[in-house]
Design a protein around this motif. Structure first.
Motif, mmCIF file in Angstrom:
data_model
loop_
_atom_site.group_PDB
_atom_site.id
_atom_site.type_symbol
_atom_site.label_atom_id
_atom_site.label_comp_id
_atom_site.label_asym_id
_atom_site.label_seq_id
_atom_site.Cartn_x
_atom_site.Cartn_y
_atom_site.Cartn_z
ATOM 1 N N GLY A 104 0.791 -1.224 0.000
ATOM 2 C CA GLY A 104 0.000 0.000 0.000
ATOM 3 C C GLY A 104 0.822 1.272 0.000
ATOM 4 O O GLY A 104 0.338 2.333 -0.391
ATOM 5 N N TRP A 105 2.082 1.197 0.421
ATOM 6 C CA TRP A 105 2.954 2.371 0.511
ATOM 7 C C TRP A 105 3.597 2.730 -0.834
ATOM 8 O O TRP A 105 4.159 3.826 -0.995
ATOM 9 N N LEU A 106 3.517 1.828 -1.829
ATOM 10 C CA LEU A 106 4.130 2.080 -3.132
ATOM 11 C C LEU A 106 3.307 3.082 -3.945
ATOM 12 O O LEU A 106 2.098 3.205 -3.739
ATOM 13 N N PRO A 107 3.936 3.813 -4.889
ATOM 14 C CA PRO A 107 3.142 4.614 -5.837
ATOM 15 C C PRO A 107 2.178 3.694 -6.587
ATOM 16 O O PRO A 107 2.584 2.657 -7.108
ATOM 17 N N GLY A 108 0.923 4.055 -6.619
ATOM 18 C CA GLY A 108 -0.070 3.165 -7.215
ATOM 19 C C GLY A 108 -0.280 1.920 -6.395
ATOM 20 O O GLY A 108 -0.703 0.881 -6.916
ATOM 21 N N GLY A 109 -0.007 2.012 -5.093
ATOM 22 C CA GLY A 109 -0.082 0.830 -4.232
ATOM 23 C C GLY A 109 -1.452 0.192 -4.203
ATOM 24 O O GLY A 109 -1.578 -1.037 -4.201
ATOM 25 N N LYS A 160 -3.291 13.331 -6.910
ATOM 26 C CA LYS A 160 -2.686 13.291 -5.580
ATOM 27 C C LYS A 160 -3.274 12.095 -4.837
ATOM 28 O O LYS A 160 -4.244 12.215 -4.086
ATOM 29 N N ILE A 161 -2.648 10.950 -5.083
ATOM 30 C CA ILE A 161 -3.176 9.698 -4.541
ATOM 31 C C ILE A 161 -2.704 9.495 -3.103
ATOM 32 O O ILE A 161 -1.509 9.640 -2.804
ATOM 33 N N ALA A 162 -3.634 9.150 -2.233
ATOM 34 C CA ALA A 162 -3.281 8.863 -0.841
ATOM 35 C C ALA A 162 -2.650 7.475 -0.743
ATOM 36 O O ALA A 162 -3.178 6.506 -1.291
ATOM 37 N N LEU A 163 -1.503 7.411 -0.074
ATOM 38 C CA LEU A 163 -0.806 6.139 0.108
ATOM 39 C C LEU A 163 -1.049 5.603 1.516
ATOM 40 O O LEU A 163 -1.430 6.346 2.422
ATOM 41 N N ILE A 164 -0.824 4.319 1.680
ATOM 42 C CA ILE A 164 -0.981 3.675 2.987
ATOM 43 C C ILE A 164 0.407 3.525 3.602
ATOM 44 O O ILE A 164 1.266 2.837 3.034
ATOM 45 N N PRO A 165 0.672 4.167 4.732
ATOM 46 C CA PRO A 165 2.011 4.083 5.336
ATOM 47 C C PRO A 165 2.402 2.636 5.647
ATOM 48 O O PRO A 165 1.561 1.820 6.029
ATOM 49 N N PHE A 166 3.683 2.345 5.469
ATOM 50 C CA PHE A 166 4.163 0.990 5.759
ATOM 51 C C PHE A 166 4.409 0.848 7.258
ATOM 52 O O PHE A 166 5.122 1.650 7.870
#
Length: 426
Positions: free
Chosen positions: A86-91, A201-207
């Motif tokens: 989830g933390w990757l670009p386009g995760g 501006k995509i929200a990412l999921i922190p690892f």
């Protein structure tokens, strides 16, 4: 006179929407009468199907798939994917692709994946600021990605038919052959997802390492299934029928007694649902083999090979035409019906062009999985329309980029046999 009456009866059956197996067995009977063969061949061919040792894998893997689809497997796989990538670009795109592919691999049902995961993934994509059109297409097209991964029931069915036609082919080879094409499909769709949303501006999921460890632990039972199947088969300790039986027992024990997600009282319902599907497949398969016997007795495959050879000079021309035909069939026919009807006709023609039966199997199923969301009547389009409350026309437009990308990968796999045969060669 008998042939004319028979033909009229079959036309009547078509008009009144008779079941597919009735049409096939009627066509086989009429064909045998036309060449003055004994109709007892029909019953002999249906009985001969029981001699296949691979046949028992169909109900066992189907039962396992239905058990997993009724449990909370989808939720666990989604949490695992989120914590891992989830933390990757386009995760979230990668999460959708991985989760759908793995869930379809386990359950064997493309439409089941959309029903189970569509309601979770689509809102999550929208919440992360992915465009509506992109999100709809991703969820709808990802549902069929796992059909080439073991234990792929379509590949098993293809292998059974090829073996019945005395082609030297192993189901385990088909399992290996599907691995790299699926990886290519996931990479291509993920790359498109990153590119298409590069300005968003995509929200990412922190690892969070602890979340990953916890989700891995929660999903350990599901993650062990492919290890059990592939490890058992390729270590030489299990044949595919053994692997199917052990998988069914394993899934039953961990879902009913360990996870306790399906009460014992509901097991008969799951058995009935899964066996209805298997019964339909076996019924069509049995009469299709009888129809194949008529085709062989009438020398239809050889005539077809000669006809195709006279019209098509090069192997690449046949392969290109084959892909377009299969894509169209995938949009209008159920994958199991398409396999039992078309494979007996295509195998001899492909052999005439020196196309390996394993390679043909991957081409066939890969096109069928795209056909699930090919307009206007791809089955997953209507399942997604119902599940996501969207009109089919919206889904037609949303799925077009995914269709083109995946069809491009299928063409690569078609014209570069190494992509499906590499693990077999080693």
């Amino acid at each position: 006179m008998k042939i004319t009456i028979g033909a009229l009866l079959i036309l009547g059956l078509i008009v009144f929407s008779a079941p597919l197996f009735v049409l096939i067995v009627s066509g086989a009977g009429l064909g045998l009468l036309s060449i003055e063969e004994d109709l007892a061949i029909l019953f002999f061919e249906i009985f001969r199907l029981t001699e296949s040792s691979v046949l028992m894998t169909l109900p066992l893997f189907a039962f396992s798939g239905y058990m997993l689809s009724e449990a909370k497997t989808a939720d666990r796989l989604l949490r695992l994917s989120e914590s891992a990538v989830g933390w990757l670009p386009g995760g979230l795109v990668l999460i959708s692709l991985f989760t759908c592919a793995f869930f379809t691999m386990l359950t064997g049902g493309s439409g089941v994946t959309i029903v189970a995961l569509g309601g979770l993934l689509y809102p999550a994509l929208k919440k992360s600021r992915y465009e509506d059109k992109f999100s709809l297409g991703l969820v709808t097209s990802s549902g069929s990605l796992g059909l080439l991964l073991p234990p792929a029931i379509p590949l098993i069915l293809y292998g059974i038919i090829a073996q019945q036609m005395e082609y030297q082919i192993e189901i385990s080879d088909l399992f290996l052959a599907g691995l790299l094409p699926v990886v290519l499909m996931i990479v291509a769709l993920y790359s498109y997802g990153v590119y298409a949303n590069r300005k968003q501006k995509i929200a990412l999921i922190p690892f969070v390492a602890r979340d990953l460890i916890n989700s891995l632990w929660e999903s350990k039972w599901e993650l062990f299934i492919p290890v059990l199947i592939l490890g058992g088969i390729y270590s030489g300790r299990l044949v595919i029928s053994d692997a199917a039986a052990i998988t069914a027992l394993y899934v039953f024990i961990f879902i009913v007694f360990i996870k306790k997600e399906i009460p014992f009282s509901k097991i008969p319902d799951v058995v009935i649902k899964s066996m209805k599907m298997v019964g339909g497949i076996l019924l069509i398969l049995g009469v299709a083999l009888a129809f194949s016997n008529f085709l062989i007795s009438a020398d239809v495959p050889n005539h077809l090979v000669e006809f195709v050879g006279s019209k098509i000079d090069a192997k690449w021309q046949f392969l290109l035409l084959l892909n377009f035909i299969l894509l169209a069939l995938g949009a209008i026919l159920d994958i199991f019906a398409a396999i039992v009807i078309m494979v007996p006709l295509l195998l001899p023609i492909a052999a005439g062009f020196n196309i390996h039966p394993v390679h043909l199997g991957i081409i066939f199923v890969a096109n069928m999985q795209i056909g699930y969301f090919t307009p206007p009547v791809g089955m997953n389009l209507f399942i997604a329309s119902y599940r996501l409350n969207k009109s089919p026309t919206e889904l037609y437009q949303s799925c077009l980029p995914y269709l083109l990308i995946l069809f491009g990968i299928v063409l690569l796999v078609t014209f570069i046999p190494w992509l499906s045969m590499v693990f077999l060669a080693s």
